[in-house]
Design a protein around this motif. Structure first.
Motif, short mmCIF file in Angstrom:
data_model
loop_
_atom_site.label_atom_id
_atom_site.label_comp_id
_atom_site.label_asym_id
_atom_site.label_seq_id
_atom_site.Cartn_x
_atom_site.Cartn_y
_atom_site.Cartn_z
N ARG A 153 42.67 41.76 45.26
CA ARG A 153 43.42 42.12 46.17
C ARG A 153 43.61 41.83 47.66
NH1 ARG A 153 47.52 46.00 45.13
NH2 ARG A 153 48.23 47.03 46.87
N ARG A 154 44.89 41.93 47.88
CA ARG A 154 45.34 41.31 49.35
C ARG A 154 46.71 41.50 49.47
NH1 ARG A 154 44.98 35.14 52.22
NH2 ARG A 154 43.49 35.70 54.20
N GLU A 155 46.47 42.18 51.21
CA GLU A 155 47.84 42.01 51.31
C GLU A 155 48.95 41.30 52.09
OE1 GLU A 155 50.68 45.34 53.86
OE2 GLU A 155 48.68 45.21 53.07
N GLY A 156 49.83 41.56 51.06
CA GLY A 156 51.26 40.76 50.80
C GLY A 156 51.37 39.33 49.29
N ALA A 157 50.19 40.56 48.85
CA ALA A 157 49.81 39.77 47.54
C ALA A 157 49.64 40.38 46.54
CB ALA A 157 48.48 38.36 46.92
N GLY A 158 48.89 41.74 46.59
CA GLY A 158 48.69 42.41 45.82
C GLY A 158 47.52 42.18 44.67
N THR A 159 48.05 42.98 43.72
CA THR A 159 46.46 42.80 43.17
C THR A 159 46.61 41.61 41.93
OG1 THR A 159 45.83 45.04 43.40
CG2 THR A 159 45.15 43.99 41.19
N ALA A 160 45.39 40.32 41.57
CA ALA A 160 45.60 39.85 40.66
C ALA A 160 44.73 39.63 40.06
CB ALA A 160 45.81 38.41 40.77
N LEU A 161 44.69 39.92 38.65
CA LEU A 161 43.29 40.15 37.38
C LEU A 161 43.45 38.53 36.33
CD1 LEU A 161 44.70 43.44 35.89
CD2 LEU A 161 43.20 42.90 37.31
N VAL A 162 42.53 37.85 37.03
CA VAL A 162 42.56 36.72 36.50
C VAL A 162 41.22 36.62 35.16
CG1 VAL A 162 42.17 33.88 37.15
CG2 VAL A 162 43.46 36.25 38.54
N ASP A 163 41.50 35.92 34.30
CA ASP A 163 40.18 35.77 32.94
C ASP A 163 40.04 34.32 32.88
OD1 ASP A 163 39.57 35.50 30.79
OD2 ASP A 163 41.27 35.33 29.63
N PRO A 164 38.57 34.09 33.65
CA PRO A 164 37.71 33.26 33.81
C PRO A 164 37.68 32.19 32.43
CG PRO A 164 36.97 34.58 35.09
CD PRO A 164 37.73 35.56 33.80
N VAL A 165 37.71 32.63 30.86
CA VAL A 165 38.12 32.06 29.83
C VAL A 165 39.12 30.99 29.59
CG1 VAL A 165 37.79 32.46 27.38
CG2 VAL A 165 36.88 33.99 28.75
N GLY A 166 40.35 31.72 30.12
CA GLY A 166 41.56 30.59 30.24
C GLY A 166 41.69 30.27 31.12
N CYS A 167 41.00 30.63 31.96
CA CYS A 167 41.77 29.85 33.86
C CYS A 167 39.40 29.45 34.34
CB CYS A 167 42.01 30.54 35.00
SG CYS A 167 43.47 30.48 34.42
N PRO A 168 38.86 28.95 33.58
CA PRO A 168 37.65 28.78 33.68
C PRO A 168 36.92 27.87 35.08
CG PRO A 168 38.13 27.00 32.22
CD PRO A 168 39.29 27.82 32.46
N ASP A 169 37.70 26.83 35.76
CA ASP A 169 37.68 26.97 36.86
C ASP A 169 38.39 27.17 38.46
OD1 ASP A 169 37.86 25.42 39.76
OD2 ASP A 169 38.05 23.35 38.87
N LEU A 170 38.20 27.94 39.15
CA LEU A 170 38.96 28.30 40.02
C LEU A 170 38.58 28.29 41.48
CD1 LEU A 170 38.44 32.74 38.81
CD2 LEU A 170 40.38 30.37 38.12
N SER A 171 38.04 26.95 41.64
CA SER A 171 38.43 26.67 42.72
C SER A 171 39.00 26.52 43.52
CB SER A 171 36.99 25.14 42.46
OG SER A 171 38.21 24.79 42.06
N GLY A 172 39.87 26.33 43.62
CA GLY A 172 41.56 26.51 43.93
C GLY A 172 41.91 27.36 44.48
N LEU A 173 41.75 28.42 43.99
CA LEU A 173 41.72 30.09 44.23
C LEU A 173 41.01 30.35 45.78
CD1 LEU A 173 43.08 33.20 44.54
CD2 LEU A 173 41.24 33.57 42.50
N GLY A 174 39.40 29.52 44.51
CA GLY A 174 38.73 30.37 46.53
C GLY A 174 38.40 29.38 47.88
N GLU A 175 39.16 27.49 46.95
CA GLU A 175 40.29 27.17 48.73
C GLU A 175 40.92 27.73 49.37
OE1 GLU A 175 40.88 23.51 46.93
OE2 GLU A 175 38.65 22.99 46.18
N ALA A 176 41.91 28.32 48.76
CA ALA A 176 42.84 28.91 49.53
C ALA A 176 42.89 29.83 50.03
CB ALA A 176 44.22 29.40 48.29
#
Length: 428
Positions: A87-110
């Motif tokens: 959750r972040r101001e201006g973005a709201g809440t997100a629920l991400v499934d690491p099974v369907g999206c196993p590589d979240l490095s892009g999110l980590g970099e953002a």
């Protein structure tokens, strides 16, 4: 009334963050149940297109980002994440499934430049690291609560005590590998990050009021910069009930059964305890069964277990029984550092006297500061300093030793003067 109790009593620190009713804590002082996320339950992000939208939204958001992860401990092999909440101001809440999206490095970099807010960060960071999410800065609300002197530092207790709202507690231990995830679980997961930013802000103010904010910032920096923990040596030695196993041949049975079980659990992706219980492993080690028939009579190897499984476990027992004496495990792990404190009085009375004085001094200071002793200074650090103190013992030499053992500067400043006195304690 302690500082932490005063904080919990101050309604001025209880902010809603826009989610619960605007009138704050009711007159009766009871916590307000937090039943729904302020923006509703977001859809689960389970494909690359949806993930790209989340990455763009969170990159454009402002301020710190609340992060949580759900694992399937007790159900699946390992400690991988099965849901990541943000959750972040201006973005709201997100629920991400690491099974369907196993590589979240892009999110980590953002989110690389943002401060990450986690509760009990050390629990979630390993599984987040596995999927490419590594913070450079963080704020740990559990650790902040410890340093501020709160008696209960679970997320629910902290949200209730500081912000005045009651979180649902019913789904913390469910099987998060379940697909699709039921709506009540998703609601629970979204609420876990709903008020983390508010909690962080309130705790920062409280730490600053107590003069402890710099301590917390040093602790958070140490957590963020810590390397991954190395693999545990001889993990089979941590089998529950291992203290009953005394003979080396029996230890070999534990090792063989533990290793065989681990391979099966990894292949089937289930918790090792669901394949074969620790109690059954210990029973087999103590009994050294001669054949499958004898194994079947032992607790944990009953009639529900198929013949093929029983033969598999008996084969592990037989391998251990066939080992040469030179191949058997040694009675104890190679221990680095000082022996257990209970042995100090016999091995080194002077060290025992130093440890007793050091513990008393640390305990008194921790009570004065309203900080848990283990957060003021690691017990292992105290033991190592008392077992082999620097020579000569001075506040400067003790400070250097504490630094070499990983203590943070705030801990060194507070502990080295009293520890240098304790290390000069003569034997009784």
């Amino acid at each position: 009334m302690t500082d932490a109790q005063e904080t919990a009593a101050q309604t001025s620190l209880r902010t809603t963050g826009g989610a619960p009713p605007d009138d704050g804590v009711p007159a009766d002082g009871l916590p307000i149940p937090l039943l729904e996320p302020r923006d509703g339950i977001p859809p689960v992000v389970a494909d690359e297109d949806a993930l790209a939208e989340v990455i763009a939204a969170f990159a454009a958001g402002t301020g710190p980002v609340a992060v949580d992860a759900e694992r399937a401990s007790g159900y699946r092999y390992g400690q991988r994440a099965y849901l990541v909440q943000l959750r972040r101001e201006g973005a709201g809440t997100a629920l991400v499934d690491p099974v369907g999206c196993p590589d979240l490095s892009g999110l980590g970099e953002a989110l690389a430049d943002a401060e990450w807010i986690l509760h009990a960060a050390a629990q979630d960071l390993p599984c987040l690291r596995e999927i490419g999410m590594v913070p450079t800065r963080l704020f740990d609300t559990e650790l902040a609560g410890r340093l501020a002197g709160f008696p209960r530092v679970g997320l629910g207790a902290m949200v209730e005590g500081v912000l005045g709202f009651a979180l649902e507690k019913g789904h913390s231990a469910v099987d998060w590998s379940t697909r699709p995830l039921p709506e009540p679980w998703l609601r629970y997961a979204a609420l876990d990050v709903e008020l983390l930013v508010d909690l962080r802000d309130a705790l920062e103010k409280e730490l600053e009021r107590q003069g402890k904010l710099e301590w917390a910032l040093q602790e958070f920096a140490a957590i963020a910069s810590a390397p991954p923990a190395p693999p545990r040596k001889d993990p089979w030695r941590r089998t529950s009930g291992m203290h009953k196993v005394r003979r080396r041949r029996q230890m070999a049975v534990v090792r063989e059964l533990w290793t065989a079980r681990d391979k099966v659990a990894q292949r089937r992706d289930v918790s090792p305890g669901k394949v074969l219980g620790d109690a059954a492993i210990v029973e087999a080690a103590l009994a050294l069964p001669a054949n499958v028939h004898a194994l079947t009579a032992l607790p944990g190897f009953g009639h529900r277990m198929g013949r093929r499984q029983l033969e598999q476990w008996q084969a592990a027992v037989d391998r251990a029984k066939a080992l040469a004496d030179s191949e058997l495990p040694q009675p104890g792990q190679q221990v680095t550092g000082p022996p257990p404190p209970r042995a100090w009085a016999d091995k080194d009375p002077a060290a025992a006297a130093r440890l007793s004085a050091a513990r008393a001094a640390v305990s008194a200071l921790a009570e004065e500061l309203n900080v848990p002793q283990e957060n003021l200074i690691s017990p292992d650090t105290v033991r190592r300093a008392c077992w082999e103190p620097p020579s000569p013992v001075t506040p400067e030499s003790v400070a250097e030793m504490l630094r070499s053992l990983g203590a943070r500067q705030w801990q060194i400043d507070l502990v080295s003067p009293l520890l240098s006195t304790a290390l000069l304690t003569p034997p009784a």
